[in-house]
Scaffold this active site. Structure first.
Site, mmCIF file in Angstrom:
data_model
loop_
_atom_site.group_PDB
_atom_site.id
_atom_site.type_symbol
_atom_site.label_atom_id
_atom_site.label_comp_id
_atom_site.label_asym_id
_atom_site.label_seq_id
_atom_site.Cartn_x
_atom_site.Cartn_y
_atom_site.Cartn_z
ATOM 1 N N GLU A 160 15.957 39.840 44.598
ATOM 2 C CA GLU A 160 17.176 40.311 45.253
ATOM 3 C C GLU A 160 17.438 39.558 46.560
ATOM 4 O O GLU A 160 16.555 39.434 47.386
ATOM 5 C CB GLU A 160 17.139 41.830 45.498
ATOM 6 C CG GLU A 160 16.153 42.266 46.528
ATOM 7 C CD GLU A 160 14.795 42.552 45.967
ATOM 8 O OE1 GLU A 160 14.056 43.305 46.580
ATOM 9 O OE2 GLU A 160 14.457 41.995 44.904
ATOM 10 N N ASN A 201 1.472 33.949 56.483
ATOM 11 C CA ASN A 201 1.345 35.064 57.422
ATOM 12 C C ASN A 201 2.616 35.896 57.351
ATOM 13 O O ASN A 201 3.715 35.374 57.542
ATOM 14 C CB ASN A 201 1.181 34.456 58.826
ATOM 15 C CG ASN A 201 0.968 35.488 59.906
ATOM 16 O OD1 ASN A 201 0.154 36.395 59.756
ATOM 17 N ND2 ASN A 201 1.693 35.359 61.017
ATOM 18 N N HIS A 237 1.920 44.927 62.542
ATOM 19 C CA HIS A 237 2.682 45.551 63.634
ATOM 20 C C HIS A 237 2.985 46.980 63.175
ATOM 21 O O HIS A 237 3.897 47.190 62.369
ATOM 22 C CB HIS A 237 3.989 44.790 63.890
ATOM 23 C CG HIS A 237 3.775 43.405 64.415
ATOM 24 N ND1 HIS A 237 3.254 43.159 65.664
ATOM 25 C CD2 HIS A 237 3.991 42.183 63.864
ATOM 26 C CE1 HIS A 237 3.184 41.850 65.867
ATOM 27 N NE2 HIS A 237 3.615 41.237 64.785
ATOM 28 N N GLU A 265 -1.711 39.947 63.921
ATOM 29 C CA GLU A 265 -0.813 40.271 65.044
ATOM 30 C C GLU A 265 -0.849 41.771 65.349
ATOM 31 O O GLU A 265 0.182 42.386 65.634
ATOM 32 C CB GLU A 265 0.629 39.837 64.713
ATOM 33 C CG GLU A 265 0.757 38.378 64.353
ATOM 34 C CD GLU A 265 2.184 37.918 64.113
ATOM 35 O OE1 GLU A 265 3.128 38.654 64.429
ATOM 36 O OE2 GLU A 265 2.358 36.782 63.615
ATOM 37 N N ASP A 267 -0.696 45.344 66.586
ATOM 38 C CA ASP A 267 -0.371 46.272 67.673
ATOM 39 C C ASP A 267 0.156 47.555 67.040
ATOM 40 O O ASP A 267 0.592 47.552 65.889
ATOM 41 C CB ASP A 267 0.593 45.687 68.727
ATOM 42 C CG ASP A 267 1.856 45.059 68.173
ATOM 43 O OD1 ASP A 267 2.280 45.434 67.059
ATOM 44 O OD2 ASP A 267 2.443 44.207 68.855
HETATM 45 O O1 G3I Z 1 12.132 30.728 76.012
HETATM 46 C C1 G3I Z 1 13.237 31.543 76.376
HETATM 47 C C2 G3I Z 1 13.524 31.419 77.845
HETATM 48 O O2 G3I Z 1 13.924 30.099 78.133
HETATM 49 C C3 G3I Z 1 14.618 32.428 78.229
HETATM 50 O O3 G3I Z 1 14.801 32.409 79.611
HETATM 51 C C4 G3I Z 1 14.221 33.834 77.795
HETATM 52 C C5 G3I Z 1 15.311 34.851 78.062
HETATM 53 O O4 G3I Z 1 15.242 35.949 77.186
HETATM 54 O O5 G3I Z 1 13.968 33.832 76.416
HETATM 55 C C6 G3I Z 1 12.906 32.989 76.052
HETATM 56 O O6 G3I Z 1 12.707 33.066 74.688
HETATM 57 C C7 G3I Z 1 12.078 34.259 74.229
HETATM 58 C C8 G3I Z 1 10.756 33.860 73.575
HETATM 59 O O7 G3I Z 1 10.142 34.993 72.985
HETATM 60 C C9 G3I Z 1 9.778 33.262 74.571
HETATM 61 O O8 G3I Z 1 9.481 34.190 75.558
HETATM 62 C C10 G3I Z 1 12.972 34.910 73.210
HETATM 63 O O9 G3I Z 1 14.150 35.393 73.853
HETATM 64 C C11 G3I Z 1 12.240 36.043 72.512
HETATM 65 O O10 G3I Z 1 13.063 36.531 71.445
HETATM 66 C C12 G3I Z 1 10.944 35.544 71.948
HETATM 67 O O11 G3I Z 1 10.301 36.648 71.343
HETATM 68 C C13 G3I Z 1 9.185 36.351 70.517
HETATM 69 C C14 G3I Z 1 9.502 36.705 69.072
HETATM 70 O O12 G3I Z 1 8.366 36.449 68.265
HETATM 71 C C15 G3I Z 1 10.657 35.901 68.502
HETATM 72 O O13 G3I Z 1 10.997 36.400 67.254
HETATM 73 C C16 G3I Z 1 8.029 37.181 71.006
HETATM 74 O O14 G3I Z 1 7.642 36.746 72.310
HETATM 75 C C17 G3I Z 1 6.851 37.023 70.044
HETATM 76 O O15 G3I Z 1 5.861 37.970 70.402
HETATM 77 C C18 G3I Z 1 7.297 37.312 68.609
HETATM 78 O O16 G3I Z 1 6.205 37.095 67.764
HETATM 79 C C19 G3I Z 1 6.441 37.272 66.354
HETATM 80 C C20 G3I Z 1 5.507 36.310 65.629
HETATM 81 O O17 G3I Z 1 5.704 34.999 66.102
HETATM 82 C C21 G3I Z 1 5.706 36.393 64.122
HETATM 83 N N1 G3I Z 1 5.563 37.753 63.661
HETATM 84 C C22 G3I Z 1 6.379 38.756 64.354
HETATM 85 C C23 G3I Z 1 6.147 38.690 65.851
HETATM 86 C C24 G3I Z 1 6.914 39.769 66.572
HETATM 87 O O18 G3I Z 1 8.301 39.565 66.445
#
Ligand code: G3I
Length: 346
Positions: A160, A201, A237, A265, A267
Site C-alpha cells: 500500500e 535500521n 522510540h 535509538e 528512549d
Molecule cells: O541544523 C539546523 C540548524 O542549522 C538550524 O539552526 C536548526 C533550527 O531548528 O535546525 C537544525 O536542524 C535540526 C537538526 O535536527 C540538527 O539539530 C532540525 O531542525 C531537526 O529537525 C533535526 O532533528 C533530528 C531528527 O532526527 C530529524 O528527523 C533530531 O535531532 C534527531 O534526534 C532525529 O533522529 C532520528 C534518527 O536519525 C532516525 N530515527 C528517528 C530519530 C528521531 O526522529
C-alpha cells in the site's frame, strides 16, 4: 620497607572495590558488545556533558545523532564535509568507545539537490553509490556498524502506497528507483568498508505486525539474492507504559534470520509533567527493554538516543512530551538508570 608497602596496600584491601555496576560494564558482563548513547555536535561544548559522555563504564559506544546524515555530509552534489562526524569519531576514540555510523540512505534530512533534482533511475543510483561509497569509505576501519538503510521500510516494501492519513508516501529513492536503492546501498557500503556490519535500521518494528513482517521478508529476500545484510536496528522510540508485549519475541524473530539485532535509538517518553508514578513505570519499561536484549542472544547492544533529557529530540517533536532519557536535564540519574541496571543483571 615491607611495612611501608603494607601501609600502602592495606587501605586498598580494606576499601570497597570501585563500583563497576554501570551500564556498559554490565552490558559486557551480560555478553553484549556495548551499551552506548547518541550524541550531537552542539552538545560537545558543554563540559559537564562531555565528561559523562566519555564515561566508558556507562557508554562503550557512540552514535552521531545528525552529523553523518546526507544534509551534513554532502550538502551539494559531490562536495563532502566530514567535520561534524569527524569530531564525534575523535570524541569516541579518545574515550575508547565503539562507533555506529548513522546513516547512508534516509528519506529525511536530505539536501534539496537530492529531493528536487528530478534525476532518472540510473543517475540517482550513481548518486546513492557515490554518497555511500564516499561516506563509508571516509570512516573505513573506524565504524563497528552502519545504518545503511534508515527508516520507513514499509514505504519501500509494503504494497500500500499510503500513509496512515491517506496521503501518498514520498521518498525520492523509492519513487525513482523502486526498491533497488536498498541492495545498491548495501553492496556499496560493503565494498567501502568490508569490516563494518551493515544494518537496516527502522522504527515501529518493535512488535509483530505488518511492518515487522515486511522487514522480515525484505531481509530474507536480500539474503537469498546474496546482498550483504548483517543486522537489523530496532530504533525503540517508545512511550511509558507501552512496551509491546511481543517485544522480546520480535527481537528473537529478527535474530532467527541469522542477522545481528541492535536496539539503536532507545528512549521512553511520557506526557509531562514527570510524576513519580510515571518515572517508576519508566524504570520498569527500561528494565523490560534491556532484559529483552539480554535474553536474545543475537541482540548485540543497546544505544540510547542521548542520555540526558536536556538534549533529547522528544520535546521538539512531540509537544507536551519528554523526560524520555535515563538522566534528567540536570544530568542527575533517574529511576530509569536503575531499570537499565536491573535489566542487565536480573
Ligand atoms: O541544523 C539546523 C540548524 O542549522 C538550524 O539552526 C536548526 C533550527 O531548528 O535546525 C537544525 O536542524 C535540526 C537538526 O535536527 C540538527 O539539530 C532540525 O531542525 C531537526 O529537525 C533535526 O532533528 C533530528 C531528527 O532526527 C530529524 O528527523 C533530531 O535531532 C534527531 O534526534 C532525529 O533522529 C532520528 C534518527 O536519525 C532516525 N530515527 C528517528 C530519530 C528521531 O526522529
Amino acid at each position: 620497607m615491607f611495612l611501608h608497602l603494607l601501609y600502602l596496600i592495606l587501605p586498598l584491601l580494606i576499601l570497597p572495590l570501585p563500583i563497576s555496576a554501570q551500564l556498559h560494564t554490565l552490558a559486557l558482563q551480560a555478553g553484549k558488545k556495548y551499551f552506548g548513547t547518541a550524541t550531537d555536535n552542539p552538545e560537545l561544548t558543554n563540559t559537564a556533558y562531555v565528561s559523562q559522555l566519555g564515561n566508558k563504564t556507562d557508554f562503550g559506544q557512540l552514535t552521531p545523532t545528525n552529523s553523518m546524515k546526507w544534509d551534513a555530509t554532502e550538502p551539494s552534489r559531490g562536495t563532502f564535509t566530514f567535520s561534524g562526524g569527524d569530531a564525534i569519531v575523535a570524541q569516541a576514540q579518545k574515550a575508547g568507545q565503539l562507533i555506529r555510523g548513522h546513516n547512508c540512505v534516509w528519506h529525511q534530512q536530505l539536501p534539496s539537490w537530492v529531493t528536487s533534482g528530478n534525476f532518472d533511475n540510473a543517475t540517482l543510483a550513481s548518486i546513492v553509490q557515490n554518497h555511500c561509497s564516499t561516506l563509508v569509505g571516509h570512516y573505513k576501519g573506524e565504524i563497528l556498524s552502519w545504518d545503511v538503510i534508515n527508516d520507513r521500510i514499509n514505504e519501500h516494501t509494503l504494497p500500500e502506497p499510503f500513509n496512515d492519513d491517506g496521503t501518498f508516501r514520498t521518498s525520492v529513492f523509492f519513487t525513482t528507483m523502486g526498491t533497488s536503492f536498498i541492495p545498491i546501498a548495501l553492496r556499496t557500503a560493503r565494498a567501502a568498508d568490508p569490516a563494518a556490519k551493515l544494518y537496516i535500521n527502522d522504527f515501529n518494528i518493535e512488535s509483530s505486525g505488518p511492518k515487522s513482517t515486511a522487514l522480515i521478508s525484505l531481509v530474507k529476500s536480500l539474503k537469498t539474492q546474496g546482498v550483504p545484510i548483517d543486522g537489523i536496528g530496532v530504533q525503540t522510540h517508545l512511550i511509558v507504559g507501552e512496551v509491546p508485549s511481543s517485544f522480546q519475541a520480535t527481537l528473537q524473530a529478527y535474530a532467527d534470520l541469522g542477522v545481528e539485532v541492535a536496539i539503536t535509538e532507545l528512549d521512553i517518553r511520557m506526557t509531562l509533567p514527570a510524576t513519580q508514578a510515571l518515572l517508576e513505570q519508566q524504570q520498569r519499561d527500561y528494565q523490560t527493554v534491556i532484559s529483552a536484549c539480554k535474553n536474545v542472544q543475537g541482540c548485540v547492544g543497546v544505544t540510547i538516543w542521548d542520555w540526558t533529557d536536556k538534549f533529547s529530540w522528544v520535546p521538539g517533536t512531540f509537544a507536551g512530551q519528554g523526560a524520555a532519557c535515563p538522566w534528567d536535564e540536570n544530568f542527575v540519574k533517574k529511576l530509569a538508570y536503575q531499570g537499565i541496571v536491573a535489566g542487565w543483571t536480573n
